[in-house]
Write a protein that holds these residues in place. Structure first.
Motif, short mmCIF file in Angstrom:
data_model
loop_
_atom_site.label_atom_id
_atom_site.label_comp_id
_atom_site.label_asym_id
_atom_site.label_seq_id
_atom_site.Cartn_x
_atom_site.Cartn_y
_atom_site.Cartn_z
N UNK A 199 0.88 -1.17 -0.05
CA UNK A 199 0.06 0.13 0.12
C UNK A 199 0.65 1.32 -0.02
N UNK A 200 2.30 1.14 -0.19
CA UNK A 200 3.08 2.35 -0.04
C UNK A 200 3.94 2.44 1.05
N UNK A 201 5.15 2.83 0.90
CA UNK A 201 6.13 2.81 1.99
C UNK A 201 5.71 4.18 2.67
N UNK A 224 8.93 -1.15 1.48
CA UNK A 224 8.83 -2.59 0.90
C UNK A 224 10.01 -3.37 0.11
N UNK A 225 10.49 -4.38 0.33
CA UNK A 225 11.27 -5.17 -0.03
C UNK A 225 10.71 -5.99 -1.24
N UNK A 226 10.98 -5.56 -2.61
CA UNK A 226 10.06 -6.18 -3.69
C UNK A 226 10.95 -7.14 -4.25
N UNK A 227 10.70 -8.47 -4.39
CA UNK A 227 11.31 -9.42 -5.18
C UNK A 227 10.70 -9.80 -6.48
N UNK A 231 6.32 -9.33 -2.50
CA UNK A 231 6.78 -8.86 -1.59
C UNK A 231 7.78 -9.71 -0.62
N UNK A 232 8.81 -9.55 -0.50
CA UNK A 232 9.87 -10.33 0.16
C UNK A 232 10.08 -9.81 1.60
N UNK A 233 9.79 -8.59 1.86
CA UNK A 233 9.85 -8.08 3.43
C UNK A 233 9.86 -6.65 3.32
N UNK A 234 10.39 -6.20 4.33
CA UNK A 234 10.67 -4.63 4.35
C UNK A 234 11.96 -4.23 4.79
N UNK A 235 12.30 -3.09 4.63
CA UNK A 235 13.42 -2.35 5.29
C UNK A 235 13.11 -1.12 6.13
N UNK A 236 13.65 -1.13 7.26
CA UNK A 236 13.25 0.00 8.14
C UNK A 236 14.51 0.65 8.70
#
Length: 244
Positions: A199-201, A224-227, A231-236
């Motif tokens: 839904x957006x960073x 969002x970590x997009x593969x 979605x493969x996960x997220x970076x914070x």
């Protein structure tokens, strides 16, 4: 007509048929460097496409190679009988790289070409990422967490470990939301799940529980970590929250 010995016809030379099916560019030259054959991949990589090259001298057909490292490799293979290889910027296309191999073939020499632009770009991006992470560590005020598609911690940097007072090993596979103060946890979980859904960073201010019993307020950006498969996960990324 094929010569027949003892009633058995020799097998036909199917070299060009094999070369035509290759996914790499191949140019075959005689001892005088006249082109015997260039497959369609080589023609596309060198931007020759429908030009007939057979019979032309290699340097006349490809003047871009004259005086280059590729010419040196070709002449070396032709004179020494040794194979050679190099990675070079493509002389035929801007911002492209080729892996070239030269080796003796018959009385002449073969030039095998493979486009490695995508590979080099991936390595370059990996180098950029590594340098950014090192810079963040040197900065000291930035913290980094990589989470799985379910919001569990996969990787942390030293700054984040110091911030919450826990080792990377203890943080691994912990739900990121469980490190957030209880009163703001629902809001953080909602923001994180929104990123993971695509839904957006977004940017959030939140409060992290530390092993010392205190609360660390941080301004965080979650991306969002997009593969390849979604979605493969997220970076914070986090910095200490700015106080008014």
């Amino acid at each position: 007509m094929l010569a027949v010995e003892d009633g058995v016809a020799p097998a036909p030379d199917r070299t060009f048929e094999l070369a035509a099916r290759m996914h790499q560019g191949l140019i075959l030259c005689g001892a005088d460097l006249a082109i015997d054959y260039a497959n369609s991949v080589a023609l596309a990589m060198t931007r020759r496409w429908n030009r007939p090259l057979e019979g032309q001298h290699l340097w006349d057909a490809f003047p871009e190679l004259t005086g280059t490292l590729t010419e040196a490799h070709i002449r070396h293979s032709l004179s020494s009988g040794e194979a050679s290889a190099a990675d070079i910027p493509s002389p035929f296309r801007d911002d492209s790289w080729l892996h070239l191999q030269t080796f003796p073939f018959g009385q002449g020499v073969a030039l095998l070409m493979r486009d490695i632009t995508a590979d080099l770009q991936r390595h370059r991006l990996a180098d950029v990422k590594s340098a950014m992470l090192k810079a963040m560590g040197v900065h000291g005020g930035l913290s980094y967490v990589r989470m799985s598609a379910r919001g569990f911690i996969e990787v942390t940097d030293d700054n984040f470990c110091t911030l919450v007072g826990l080792s990377a090993e203890r943080l691994k596979r912990v739900a990121m939301a469980d490190l957030v103060e209880l009163s703001v946890r629902p809001h953080f979980r909602e923001q994180l799940e929104g990123v993971l859904r695509g839904d957006g960073d977004r940017r959030v201010t939140t409060h992290l529980l530390t092993n010392g019993g205190t609360v660390a307020s941080v301004d965080a950006a979650i991306a969002r970590l997009h593969g390849i498969y979604g979605t493969e996960g997220a970076i914070m990324l986090m910095t200490p929250a700015q106080t008014a």
